[in-house]
Scaffold this motif. Sequence first.
Motif, PDB file in Angstrom:
ATOM      1  N   LEU A   1       9.178 -10.175   9.521  1.00 38.38           N
ATOM      2  CA  LEU A   1       9.679  -9.057   8.733  1.00 38.38           C
ATOM      3  C   LEU A   1       8.937  -7.822   9.211  1.00 38.38           C
ATOM      4  N   GLU A   2       9.679  -6.777   9.567  1.00 39.47           N
ATOM      5  CA  GLU A   2       9.080  -5.513   9.994  1.00 39.47           C
ATOM      6  C   GLU A   2       8.907  -4.628   8.766  1.00 39.47           C
ATOM      7  N   PHE A   3       7.788  -3.897   8.713  1.00 38.09           N
ATOM      8  CA  PHE A   3       7.520  -3.000   7.601  1.00 38.09           C
ATOM      9  C   PHE A   3       7.988  -1.591   7.939  1.00 38.09           C
ATOM     10  N   ASP A   4       8.576  -0.928   6.947  1.00 33.60           N
ATOM     11  CA  ASP A   4       9.030   0.443   7.113  1.00 33.60           C
ATOM     12  C   ASP A   4       7.885   1.413   6.834  1.00 33.60           C
ATOM     13  N   GLU A   5       7.266   1.264   5.656  1.00 33.47           N
ATOM     14  CA  GLU A   5       6.153   2.145   5.325  1.00 33.47           C
ATOM     15  C   GLU A   5       5.259   1.528   4.249  1.00 33.47           C
ATOM     16  N   LEU A   6       4.052   2.031   4.189  1.00 34.24           N
ATOM     17  CA  LEU A   6       3.121   1.668   3.128  1.00 34.24           C
ATOM     18  C   LEU A   6       3.498   2.511   1.914  1.00 34.24           C
ATOM     19  N   VAL A   7       3.900   1.858   0.826  1.00 38.02           N
ATOM     20  CA  VAL A   7       4.378   2.592  -0.350  1.00 38.02           C
ATOM     21  C   VAL A   7       3.344   2.673  -1.470  1.00 38.02           C
ATOM     22  N   ALA A   8       2.293   1.852  -1.400  1.00 35.72           N
ATOM     23  CA  ALA A   8       1.228   1.895  -2.411  1.00 35.72           C
ATOM     24  C   ALA A   8      -0.031   1.262  -1.844  1.00 35.72           C
ATOM     25  N   ASP A   9      -1.180   1.707  -2.372  1.00 36.22           N
ATOM     26  CA  ASP A   9      -2.455   1.132  -1.932  1.00 36.22           C
ATOM     27  C   ASP A   9      -3.195   0.443  -3.066  1.00 36.22           C
ATOM     28  N   ASN A  10      -2.471   0.188  -4.157  1.00 34.23           N
ATOM     29  CA  ASN A  10      -3.044  -0.590  -5.264  1.00 34.23           C
ATOM     30  C   ASN A  10      -1.911  -1.323  -5.958  1.00 34.23           C
ATOM     31  N   PHE A  11      -2.304  -2.267  -6.807  1.00 34.74           N
ATOM     32  CA  PHE A  11      -1.335  -3.195  -7.355  1.00 34.74           C
ATOM     33  C   PHE A  11      -1.960  -3.839  -8.589  1.00 34.74           C
ATOM     34  N   ASN A  12      -1.160  -4.243  -9.550  1.00 35.40           N
ATOM     35  CA  ASN A  12      -1.657  -4.866 -10.774  1.00 35.40           C
ATOM     36  C   ASN A  12      -1.524  -6.387 -10.656  1.00 35.40           C
ATOM     37  N   VAL A  13      -2.669  -7.081 -10.671  1.00 32.60           N
ATOM     38  CA  VAL A  13      -2.702  -8.543 -10.567  1.00 32.60           C
ATOM     39  C   VAL A  13      -3.332  -9.101 -11.836  1.00 32.60           C
TER      40      VAL A  13
END
Length: 142
Positions: A57-69
């Motif tokens: 899978l190719e990535f288009d762009e980095l959309v966030a640098d954090n995430f809720n886990v």
Amino acid sequence: MFSLRASGLALVLAVAPLAVPAVLADSLAAVSTTAMGITGDIELDDFSIVFENGESLEFDELVADNFNVDGSQVGASVYSVTTPADPELNNGNRLCGQGDVTYVAVWGAPSDDTLTVVGVFDTQDAPIRDSEMCASFTYEYK
């Protein structure tokens, strides 16, 4: 004579291609049951994820640098996928099973800092929490 040599060197430097270091993907070994059975080992960088069977899978762009886990904010890389897909991987398995992967998130496992989690999503909007995943896979760096 000195100016001729300097001019010649300047010309060589001007037309010589610039050396650009190759970007090497990180090699990760599957450690979770789902990762071992579906993706196998992977290669991962800021541009794509390549699975053990060669699908990617190719990535288009980095959309966030954090995430809720699990209710806590963690540092993560959340990428949009250039061409959403659900590739057939090991043993005929697919990442999401019923929908094309639109986003991929990568973060360090909260319970063990030697492990990396890859979450896949088939959502229309960029995910903000792990409960939106269709699947997750755990790896360790080789």
